[in-house]
Design a protein around this motif. Structure first.
Motif, PDB file in Angstrom:
ATOM      1  N   ARG A 134     -10.237  49.953  17.376  1.00  0.00           N
ATOM      2  CA  ARG A 134     -10.940  49.177  18.399  1.00  0.00           C
ATOM      3  C   ARG A 134     -10.046  48.084  18.945  1.00  0.00           C
ATOM      4  O   ARG A 134      -9.094  47.653  18.309  1.00  0.00           O
ATOM      5  CB  ARG A 134     -12.180  48.528  17.798  1.00  0.00           C
ATOM      6  CG  ARG A 134     -13.165  49.515  17.270  1.00  0.00           C
ATOM      7  CD  ARG A 134     -14.370  48.831  16.748  1.00  0.00           C
ATOM      8  NE  ARG A 134     -15.254  49.844  16.164  1.00  0.00           N
ATOM      9  CZ  ARG A 134     -16.225  49.596  15.364  1.00  0.00           C
ATOM     10  NH1 ARG A 134     -16.493  48.371  15.039  1.00  0.00           N
ATOM     11  NH2 ARG A 134     -16.977  50.564  14.896  1.00  0.00           N
ATOM     12  N   SER A 135     -10.419  47.606  20.127  1.00  0.00           N
ATOM     13  CA  SER A 135      -9.728  46.429  20.646  1.00  0.00           C
ATOM     14  C   SER A 135     -10.445  45.195  20.097  1.00  0.00           C
ATOM     15  O   SER A 135     -11.663  45.164  19.969  1.00  0.00           O
ATOM     16  CB  SER A 135      -9.733  46.431  22.170  1.00  0.00           C
ATOM     17  OG  SER A 135     -11.044  46.298  22.647  1.00  0.00           O
ATOM     18  N   ILE A 136      -9.685  44.196  19.760  1.00  0.00           N
ATOM     19  CA  ILE A 136     -10.216  42.982  19.144  1.00  0.00           C
ATOM     20  C   ILE A 136     -10.292  41.880  20.197  1.00  0.00           C
ATOM     21  O   ILE A 136      -9.330  41.668  20.948  1.00  0.00           O
ATOM     22  CB  ILE A 136      -9.312  42.518  17.976  1.00  0.00           C
ATOM     23  CG1 ILE A 136      -9.149  43.627  16.944  1.00  0.00           C
ATOM     24  CG2 ILE A 136      -9.848  41.246  17.347  1.00  0.00           C
ATOM     25  CD1 ILE A 136     -10.409  44.025  16.222  1.00  0.00           C
ATOM     26  N   ASN A 137     -11.424  41.198  20.263  1.00  0.00           N
ATOM     27  CA  ASN A 137     -11.575  40.040  21.134  1.00  0.00           C
ATOM     28  C   ASN A 137     -10.988  38.844  20.384  1.00  0.00           C
ATOM     29  O   ASN A 137     -11.663  38.179  19.613  1.00  0.00           O
ATOM     30  CB  ASN A 137     -13.052  39.826  21.471  1.00  0.00           C
ATOM     31  CG  ASN A 137     -13.274  38.691  22.440  1.00  0.00           C
ATOM     32  OD1 ASN A 137     -12.375  37.898  22.715  1.00  0.00           O
ATOM     33  ND2 ASN A 137     -14.490  38.617  22.954  1.00  0.00           N
ATOM     34  N   TRP A 138      -9.702  38.585  20.593  1.00  0.00           N
ATOM     35  CA  TRP A 138      -8.986  37.577  19.821  1.00  0.00           C
ATOM     36  C   TRP A 138      -9.505  36.172  20.076  1.00  0.00           C
ATOM     37  O   TRP A 138      -9.542  35.344  19.164  1.00  0.00           O
ATOM     38  CB  TRP A 138      -7.495  37.659  20.103  1.00  0.00           C
ATOM     39  CG  TRP A 138      -6.900  38.925  19.564  1.00  0.00           C
ATOM     40  CD1 TRP A 138      -6.572  40.041  20.267  1.00  0.00           C
ATOM     41  CD2 TRP A 138      -6.621  39.213  18.196  1.00  0.00           C
ATOM     42  NE1 TRP A 138      -6.096  41.007  19.424  1.00  0.00           N
ATOM     43  CE2 TRP A 138      -6.113  40.529  18.140  1.00  0.00           C
ATOM     44  CE3 TRP A 138      -6.758  38.506  17.013  1.00  0.00           C
ATOM     45  CZ2 TRP A 138      -5.734  41.135  16.952  1.00  0.00           C
ATOM     46  CZ3 TRP A 138      -6.366  39.112  15.823  1.00  0.00           C
ATOM     47  CH2 TRP A 138      -5.863  40.410  15.805  1.00  0.00           C
ATOM     48  N   GLN A 139      -9.931  35.877  21.295  1.00  0.00           N
ATOM     49  CA  GLN A 139     -10.448  34.542  21.601  1.00  0.00           C
ATOM     50  C   GLN A 139     -11.712  34.266  20.774  1.00  0.00           C
ATOM     51  O   GLN A 139     -11.866  33.197  20.185  1.00  0.00           O
ATOM     52  CB  GLN A 139     -10.740  34.408  23.086  1.00  0.00           C
ATOM     53  CG  GLN A 139     -11.205  33.026  23.484  1.00  0.00           C
ATOM     54  CD  GLN A 139     -11.440  32.908  24.979  1.00  0.00           C
ATOM     55  OE1 GLN A 139     -11.356  33.881  25.716  1.00  0.00           O
ATOM     56  NE2 GLN A 139     -11.737  31.706  25.421  1.00  0.00           N
ATOM     57  N   PHE A 140     -12.601  35.244  20.727  1.00  0.00           N
ATOM     58  CA  PHE A 140     -13.810  35.099  19.918  1.00  0.00           C
ATOM     59  C   PHE A 140     -13.471  34.978  18.436  1.00  0.00           C
ATOM     60  O   PHE A 140     -14.034  34.134  17.729  1.00  0.00           O
ATOM     61  CB  PHE A 140     -14.735  36.297  20.155  1.00  0.00           C
ATOM     62  CG  PHE A 140     -15.980  36.265  19.335  1.00  0.00           C
ATOM     63  CD1 PHE A 140     -16.998  35.371  19.625  1.00  0.00           C
ATOM     64  CD2 PHE A 140     -16.138  37.129  18.258  1.00  0.00           C
ATOM     65  CE1 PHE A 140     -18.149  35.334  18.856  1.00  0.00           C
ATOM     66  CE2 PHE A 140     -17.283  37.105  17.492  1.00  0.00           C
ATOM     67  CZ  PHE A 140     -18.300  36.204  17.789  1.00  0.00           C
ATOM     68  N   LEU A 141     -12.536  35.787  17.980  1.00  0.00           N
ATOM     69  CA  LEU A 141     -12.126  35.756  16.572  1.00  0.00           C
ATOM     70  C   LEU A 141     -11.562  34.394  16.189  1.00  0.00           C
ATOM     71  O   LEU A 141     -11.917  33.827  15.146  1.00  0.00           O
ATOM     72  CB  LEU A 141     -11.100  36.851  16.296  1.00  0.00           C
ATOM     73  CG  LEU A 141     -10.591  36.949  14.862  1.00  0.00           C
ATOM     74  CD1 LEU A 141     -11.706  37.358  13.925  1.00  0.00           C
ATOM     75  CD2 LEU A 141      -9.447  37.924  14.785  1.00  0.00           C
TER      76      LEU A 141
END
Length: 85
Positions: free
Chosen positions: A30-37
């Motif tokens: 999956r692609s990761i939402n890095w800002q949210f993480l």
């Protein structure tokens, strides 16, 4: 009978390892939402530091067992309220 700090550390280690394995599996698929993480990580670290500060600076002392029992009761009531309201 195991000491409470050892039991707590073991539980947290198992949870962290389980989370790491799940995250590594998601990295591949999956692609990761890095800002949210990073936002969630920053909130978690802030909560950790705030909890540490409260633990050192509050005047009253509550046992870990009683504190965990109260926290569990609060969470159970909030889940029931969410389900039925």
């Amino acid at each position: 009978r195991q000491p409470i700090p050892a039991v707590t550390a073991t539980s947290l280690l198992i949870i962290a390892f389980n989370s790491l394995l799940g995250f590594c599996g998601d990295l591949m698929n999956r692609s990761i939402n890095w800002q949210f993480l990073f936002s969630i990580t920053a909130l978690s670290i802030s909560g950790l530091l705030l909890g540490y500060w409260f633990g050192k600076n509050l005047r009253w002392k509550i046992s870990a067992q009683r504190g965990f029992a109260l926290f569990t009761m609060f969470m159970a009531l909030s889940i029931l309220a969410t389900l039925f309201l």
